[in-house]
Design a protein around this motif. Structure first.
Motif, short mmCIF file in Angstrom:
data_model
loop_
_atom_site.label_atom_id
_atom_site.label_comp_id
_atom_site.label_asym_id
_atom_site.label_seq_id
_atom_site.Cartn_x
_atom_site.Cartn_y
_atom_site.Cartn_z
N HIS A 1 3.59 1.50 -1.49
CA HIS A 1 4.36 1.43 -2.75
C HIS A 1 5.84 1.13 -2.50
O HIS A 1 6.69 1.56 -3.27
N ASP A 2 6.12 0.39 -1.42
CA ASP A 2 7.49 -0.03 -1.12
C ASP A 2 7.62 -1.49 -1.53
O ASP A 2 7.62 -2.40 -0.71
N PHE A 3 7.70 -1.71 -2.85
CA PHE A 3 7.66 -3.07 -3.39
C PHE A 3 8.90 -3.88 -3.01
O PHE A 3 8.80 -5.07 -2.76
N TYR B 1 0.83 -1.21 0.00
CA TYR B 1 0.00 0.00 0.00
C TYR B 1 0.87 1.26 0.00
O TYR B 1 0.51 2.26 -0.60
#
Length: 55
Positions: free
Chosen positions: A41-43, A39
């Protein structure tokens, strides 16, 4: 910053559940931490968390 704190809390919850042999709660906590990272965006961190938790 808030997402990182939330994920860290969920990982600690997962460790506590592991010590109590509460496997379902442990899996839910780790999955929730992964979702928080996604969520935010820290893949890269989500992938690292996934690999660490699947050990």
């Amino acid at each position: 910053m808030q997402y990182t704190d939330a994920a860290a809390f969920l990982l600690r919850l997962g460790l506590a559940a592991d010590k109590c042999k509460a496997t379902n709660s442990q899996c839910k906590a780790y999955l929730s931490a992964i979702v928080v990272y996604l969520y935010a965006h820290d893949f890269k961190q989500a992938e690292k968390c996934y690999h660490d938790c699947s050990q």
